[in-house]
Design a protein around this motif. Structure first.
Motif, mmCIF file in Angstrom:
data_model
loop_
_atom_site.group_PDB
_atom_site.id
_atom_site.type_symbol
_atom_site.label_atom_id
_atom_site.label_comp_id
_atom_site.label_asym_id
_atom_site.label_seq_id
_atom_site.Cartn_x
_atom_site.Cartn_y
_atom_site.Cartn_z
ATOM 1 N N ASP A 225 -5.418 16.911 -43.659
ATOM 2 C CA ASP A 225 -6.833 16.648 -43.407
ATOM 3 C C ASP A 225 -7.684 16.531 -44.663
ATOM 4 O O ASP A 225 -8.831 16.083 -44.590
ATOM 5 C CB ASP A 225 -7.413 17.721 -42.477
ATOM 6 C CG ASP A 225 -7.484 19.079 -43.143
ATOM 7 O OD1 ASP A 225 -6.521 19.447 -43.837
ATOM 8 O OD2 ASP A 225 -8.491 19.777 -42.973
ATOM 9 N N GLU A 289 -8.719 22.485 -36.108
ATOM 10 C CA GLU A 289 -8.892 21.462 -37.132
ATOM 11 C C GLU A 289 -9.528 22.037 -38.389
ATOM 12 O O GLU A 289 -9.226 21.599 -39.503
ATOM 13 C CB GLU A 289 -9.740 20.320 -36.581
ATOM 14 C CG GLU A 289 -9.031 19.529 -35.492
ATOM 15 C CD GLU A 289 -9.906 18.454 -34.866
ATOM 16 O OE1 GLU A 289 -11.142 18.504 -35.087
ATOM 17 O OE2 GLU A 289 -9.369 17.577 -34.170
ATOM 18 N N ILE A 294 -3.425 20.136 -36.825
ATOM 19 C CA ILE A 294 -3.598 19.014 -35.895
ATOM 20 C C ILE A 294 -3.540 19.555 -34.469
ATOM 21 O O ILE A 294 -2.645 20.348 -34.125
ATOM 22 C CB ILE A 294 -2.518 17.952 -36.114
ATOM 23 C CG1 ILE A 294 -2.672 17.346 -37.511
ATOM 24 C CG2 ILE A 294 -2.572 16.857 -35.044
ATOM 25 C CD1 ILE A 294 -1.498 16.488 -37.941
#
Length: 297
Positions: A225, A289, A294
């Motif tokens: 991320d 998150e 995920i």
């Protein structure tokens, strides 16, 4: 005077009835219709239910799930002041053993459950997926690596990008500090624990990103991320590092985060069921998150 005493008695009786109807974990009770209507008007229904819970939950297992477990415990206890969530980090296998022995409500495992564990009664509840991106400096011409390539790079067998089809340039191996969950996951998935040869061991994801972005020939690993255009995210075995590929199981630097229960979730006490409801909620998914994982559908 008689009317005033009568009103006081009525109010005391009503209060006693309301207290008696509050439910703890493993119990259920319906609130009076008037109270429910007020609660529904002021607070979301899920919060109203959770606020009545009392009891405790023990989460035992994976050290790699420490960040998630701590964040989840804190958020859930804030919503449910009457519930104590106690996470312990002793490893995935030990966590499942504790679950099956009855000393834990939930066994945290950063791997899929073994058949023997399932046969013993453990149910695999995947709550998140851990994805790791391999990043290189933005001038690197190598854009795809195999699992064997990564093992050779991180164990010091391959030390120059020219050996992998790139420019003649030394490979600068960057990683996280000892004890990092990301490092533990990366080394575990490649089965190279305690074998890595690092040029730099850094104490944060941001530091790894900055070092790789500014160092010619550098390679590092970070949570998916945080990847941005300051680095190149390598494809692995021809598969791009994307959430979609990870969810599909096509990207090999990923693994499930499992919160196992003994029996199905529906068979657990009210506190445990409420915790899984929270994980499945929009707020729970946002929390997952926020710690770099995920979500799963």
């Amino acid at each position: 005077m008689k009317n005033k005493v009568s009103k006081i008695v009525t109010l005391v009786a009503a209060a006693a009835m309301t207290v008696g109807m509050l439910a703890g974990c493993g119990q259920s009770a319906a609130a009076p219709a008037a109270d429910t209507a007020v609660a529904d008007a002021e607070v979301p229904a899920a919060d109203t239910t959770a606020s009545d819970l009392s009891g405790s939950i023990t989460l035992v297992g994976s050290t790699s799930m420490e960040k998630l477990a701590n964040a989840l415990s804190e958020a859930f206890m804030q919503q449910n002041p009457g519930v104590t969530v106690s996470p312990e980090f002793v490893g995935s296998s030990a966590g499942i053993e504790a679950l099956l022995a009855g000393s834990a409500d939930i066994g945290n495992s950063s791997r899929a459950l073994k058949d023997s564990e399932k046969e013993g009664g453990a149910v695999e509840n995947i709550v998140a997926i851990d994805g790791i991106a391999v990043v290189v400096d933005p001038a690197n011409t190598v854009v795809d690596l195999t699992k064997a390539n990564l093992i050779d790079i991180y164990t010091g067998k391959v030390t120059n990008w020219s050996d992998l089809g790139g420019e003649k340039m030394p490979i600068v191996v960057v990683g996280r500090e000892s004890g990092s969950g990301t490092r533990g996951a990366f080394e575990e998935l490649l089965e190279i624990e305690d074998q890595c040869v690092y040029a730099n061991e850094l104490d944060s994801t941001g530091a790894v990103m900055a070092k790789v972005a500014s160092t010619p020939g550098a390679i590092g690993y970070v949570s998916l991320d945080v990847v941005d255009d300051t680095v190149i995210a390598e494809s692995l075995e021809g598969v791009a590092a994307t959430a979609e590929n990870i969810k599909a199981g096509n990207y090999f630097l990923s693994r499930p985060f499992v919160m196992a229960t003994k029996g199905e979730i529906a068979e657990q006490n009210e506190c445990v069921k409420a915790l899984f409801d929270y994980i499945a909620s929009a707020e729970g998914k946002a929390l997952i998150e926020s710690v770099g994982l995920i979500t799963v559908d």
